[in-house]
Each structure stands twice: as structure tokens, then as C-alpha cells.
Design an enzyme around this catalytic site. Structure first.
Site, PDB file in Angstrom:
ATOM      1  CE  LYS A  10     -19.177  20.342  83.010  1.00 54.90           C
ATOM      2  NZ  LYS A  10     -18.836  19.080  82.461  1.00 54.90           N
TER       3      LYS A  10
HETATM    4  C1  LIG Z   1     -24.687  17.809  80.438  1.00 51.06           C
HETATM    5  C2  LIG Z   1     -23.471  16.942  80.417  1.00 51.06           C
HETATM    6  N1  LIG Z   1     -23.615  15.635  80.628  1.00 51.06           N
HETATM    7  C3  LIG Z   1     -22.557  14.805  80.632  1.00 51.06           C
HETATM    8  C4  LIG Z   1     -21.279  15.254  80.414  1.00 51.06           C
HETATM    9  C5  LIG Z   1     -20.147  14.307  80.387  1.00 51.06           C
HETATM   10  O1  LIG Z   1     -19.223  14.534  81.397  1.00 51.06           O
HETATM   11  P1  LIG Z   1     -17.697  14.119  81.223  1.00 51.06           P
HETATM   12  O2  LIG Z   1     -17.065  15.083  80.281  1.00 51.06           O
HETATM   13  O3  LIG Z   1     -17.138  14.217  82.610  1.00 51.06           O
HETATM   14  O4  LIG Z   1     -17.679  12.721  80.713  1.00 51.06           O
HETATM   15  C6  LIG Z   1     -21.073  16.611  80.191  1.00 51.06           C
HETATM   16  C7  LIG Z   1     -19.727  17.107  79.958  1.00 51.06           C
HETATM   17  O5  LIG Z   1     -19.410  18.242  79.909  1.00 51.06           O
HETATM   18  C8  LIG Z   1     -22.198  17.480  80.188  1.00 51.06           C
HETATM   19  O6  LIG Z   1     -22.048  18.791  79.957  1.00 51.06           O
END
Ligand SMILES: Cc1ncc(COP(=O)(O)O)c(C=O)c1O
Length: 403
Positions: free
Chosen positions: A202
Site C-alpha cells: 500500500k
Molecule cells: C479492497 C481491500 N479491502 C480489504 C483489504 C484487507 O486489508 P489487510 O490486508 O490490511 O487486512 C485489502 C487488502 O489488500 C483490500 O485490497
């Protein structure tokens, strides 16, 4: 501008020399000495978890996006779960979201025992289509979860209007969109709750990590309790007040982000604007290079937004190619371009098929897009040479497969 290579160039997948010697990933963190120093300092401090860095990081993030409150979590997924809880989702409720997303967006609804309901995406941005969302509203609907796909902010005003009309809560999944702008406002200051992720691919990273921003004091308090077992104070507050007594007031989890991670996040924040600028430069260069390239459709930007460019998903024009997405994908990988696909529509995962009886074909825009999507590498640490390699490889592969 890199001119299309001759179609006679032998593809690496057919034994020719690859465009690059080493794999260029689709996304990657940038960590420098200042990040390492910040973490080391925190390791030497009194607080490893929920100490001063947590509050500092949250305040900095709230101020940066333009929200009153920011509450950190151990991941974007934990942050989504907490937002679903704060929205009051429970068994019997429904929440509408996009099928073209990472499964976590819909899973957070399931964690609360509620039902995710998908609505198809708009053909241009691949973001939740407000008209489709409107058509899925029932008396059970409690929330809408638009996703800022690839970093392009969703159609937030239309979704908020819909929400107001039907008394719904909007949880924006902005895990792709830190730094995105919607009608002059930063993402994070628009929806009722906005969720970010700090995963290494990110715009800034804390290793794992997430955040919810909101202007609503009640949501913020519920989010803080939810991430700390449902307890109404944290250990540092109790230590500062010289108290041991605490009360658990709701059923929460341990979703806390550590002080170590927040120290890294604070340091990374200093580079956030430069990171965004670099991602925008890369997207602009790709846009120039691919606009007229036969067989490819670069992502579109609506005039009222400034995307954060987490991903750069192109759509292949399969009518103009003699190969399918799978072959193009393999050929690009063989050239050492770390392409990816975002996303298998959530309702097509076995879990969703088995539990909800999806057969495919329910969301034709998302499903058609999925069949021809390929994400090209985009991350702030990419060099100009890396960008050249991607452009060269896509030209080489498409020239070979052009009809
Ligand atoms: C659209 C979206 N929502 C939620 C998440 C979940 O985030 P995390 O990996 O920090 O749990 C991601 C992860 O890449 C994502 O791309």
C-alpha cells in the site's frame, strides 16, 4: 515513448530473452534508514504496544485525511470488521458491496453474522454502481460498502444520497485509496466510516495494519473498544491515572496495532505525498504509452477524482488478440513482469458459491471485466527503468498476439 516492438521478437515464454533479468513485483514496500531508526527507537522505549506512537499516528492520519477521528487496527481486515460492528450489523441485516474486491470487504459482513449482498460495478471505473446498489436495497439493508477499486474513489455522493434516503451507513473500503481525492476532498473525510490498509503493497506500510477514519464520536469510541477486547480504557490510560480497574462493555477482539508498527507508520507518513506523486507519475506515463496500443484498455479516471493508484489494472481487448488473458499473463510473467489479477469476483469463490448458491453470471459487468483484467506493476519505489521494462514487455507481448 517506447515504440511497439516487432512481432517477430521471440517471447520469453517461447524461449526468447526476457525483457528483464529479475522479476519486477506488482507492488512493493519502500523502507529506508529513517524507518528502521524509528522502529529501533520504539523498541528501546517503554511502550511496545498501545503507547504514545499509536495516538500520534492516529492524530496525524485524522488530520491528514481531514477526519475528526482515526482508530488504528492490526490490519485492514480487522478495521473492516470493527466498522461493520460499529455500524451495528447483526444477523438478519444485509450490507451491499461490490463483487470486484478482495474477499475481506464482504467477509467483514459475515463476521457479524449479517449477509453480504453484491451489486454490479460501473463499466468505466469498476466501482460499485449506485443504480445497481439501489436495486438491491431491501428492508433488511443496513449498510453499503463501496470499494475504491485500484485507488479510484467510488461514486461517493450518489452512494451517500442513497444511504440518506434509506437510513443506511456507508463504510468505504479505501484500502486502495489512501491519498485519493473525491471532488476536492481527501478520501477518509467523506463516508460515515472509511477503512484503510497498511499492508506492504500500500501507499504506506506498518507491516500489517489498518485504520478507520470517521467524524462520528460514537463510532470512534465503539471502534476503540472493539479493538481492545471491548474494554472501555487501555493499559496506558489506566497506568497514567494510577488505576487498575477496567470494565469490558462489549464483546471485542485484540485488534490493536503496536507502537512499533505506529512508529513505522508515522515515519512512512512523511513520505506519503511523495509516494502518491510517484504513483501518479507512473500512471500518467502508462496512460500515455498505452492509450493507442491495440489490444489494451488502460484504466479510466473520472474528472471529479484524483486516484491514489494502488493498482494499475488494464483490460485486454480480447477481440483484438489471438490469445486469452491466461496466455498474455503467462507471457508477461516470463518477461519477468510481475503482473497480477485483481480480483476474482467474490461471489465466484467456492465459499460464497457454496454458502449462497451463486452460479456465475449474476454480476455481468464485474465478471466480464474479471476475464480480461491484468494488474501491471505500480509502486512508489519503481525506477524509470522499471517503467520502461513494463512498457516494453506489454508492447512485445501484445505485438505477438495482435490479430
Ligand atoms: C479492497 C481491500 N479491502 C480489504 C483489504 C484487507 O486489508 P489487510 O490486508 O490490511 O487486512 C485489502 C487488502 O489488500 C483490500 O485490497
Amino acid at each position: 515513448m517506447i515504440v511497439a516492438s516487432a512481432s517477430s521478437e521471440v517471447l520469453a515464454v517461447h524461449g526468447g530473452p526476457p525483457v528483464r533479468k529479475t522479476l519486477l513485483p506488482y507492488g512493493r514496500q519502500s523502507i529506508d534508514e529513517s524507518d528502521i531508526q524509528a522502529v529501533v527507537e520504539t523498541l528501546r522505549s517503554d511502550w511496545l504496544t498501545t503507547g504514545p506512537k499509536v495516538a500520534e499516528f492516529e492524530e496525524a492520519m485524522a488530520a491528514w485525511v481531514g477526519a475528526k477521528y482515526a482508530v488504528s487496527f492490526s490490519s485492514g481486515t480487522a478495521a473492516l470488521h470493527a466498522a461493520a460492528f460499529a455500524a451495528g450489523l447483526q444477523p438478519g441485516d444485509e450490507a451491499i458491496t461490490s463483487p470486484l474486491t478482495f474477499a475481506a470487504t464482504a467477509n467483514c459482513v459475515l463476521y457479524q453474522g449479517a449477509t453480504p449482498v453484491f451489486a454490479d460495478v460501473a463499466e468505466d471505473t469498476l466501482n460499485l454502481d449506485p443504480e445497481q446498489a439501489a436495486s438491491q436495497i431491501t428492508t433488511h439493508t443496513k449498510a453499503i460498502l463501496p470499494v475504491d477499486y485500484a485507488g479510484h474513489p467510488a461514486d461517493l455522493d450518489s452512494i451517500l444520497q442513497l444511504a440518506e434516503l434509506h437510513g443506511l451507513i456507508v463504510i468505504e473500503d479505501a484500502c486502495h485509496a489512501l491519498g485519493g481525492e473525491y471532488r476536492g476532498r481527501r478520501v477518509g473525510s467523506v463516508a460515515h466510516m472509511t477503512v484503510f490498509s497498511f499492508h506492504p503493497v500500500k501507499h504506506l506500510t506498518t507491516g500489517e495494519g489498518g485504520m478507520v477514519t470517521t467524524d462520528n464520536a460514537t463510532y470512534a469510541e465503539t471502534l476503540r473498544r472493539f479493538r481492545n477486547h471491548g474494554i472501555s480504557s487501555d493499559a496506558r490510560q489506566r497506568q497514567n491515572a494510577g488505576q487498575w480497574h477496567y470494565e469490558m462493555v462489549l464483546l471485542g477482539f485484540n485488534y490493536r496495532l503496536t507502537d512499533i508498527a505506529c512508529a513505522l507508520g508515522l515515519q512512512q507518513m512523511k513520505k506519503l505525498e511523495a509516494n502518491l506523486e510517484r504513483r501518479r507519475q507512473i500512471a500518467a506515463r502508462y496512460g500515455d504509452e498505452f492509450r493507442d496500443l491495440p489490444g489494451v484498455r488502460p484504466p479510466l479516471t473520472r474528472p471529479d477524482v484524483n486516484p491514489a493508484w494502488h493498482l494499475y489494472p488494464i483490460r485486454l481487448d480480447l477481440h483484438r488478440l489471438s490469445a486469452g488473458r491466461g496466455e498474455v499473463f503467462k507471457a508477461l510473467r516470463a518477461e519477468n513482469i510481475g503482473v497480477n489479477v485483481h480480483y476474482i469476483p467474490v461471489h465466484r469463490h467456492p465459499y460464497y458459491r457454496d454458502h449462497f448458491g451463486y452460479e456465475g453470471g449474476e454480476y455481468p459487468v464485474a465478471e466480464t471485466a474479471y476475464e480480461c483484467l491484468i494488474s501491471l506493476p505500480i509502486f512508489h519505489g519503481m525506477s524509470d527503468g522499471d517503467i520502461d521494462d513494463v512498457v516494453r514487455a506489454l508492447n512485445k507481448v501484445l505485438a505477438h498476439f495482435e490479430r
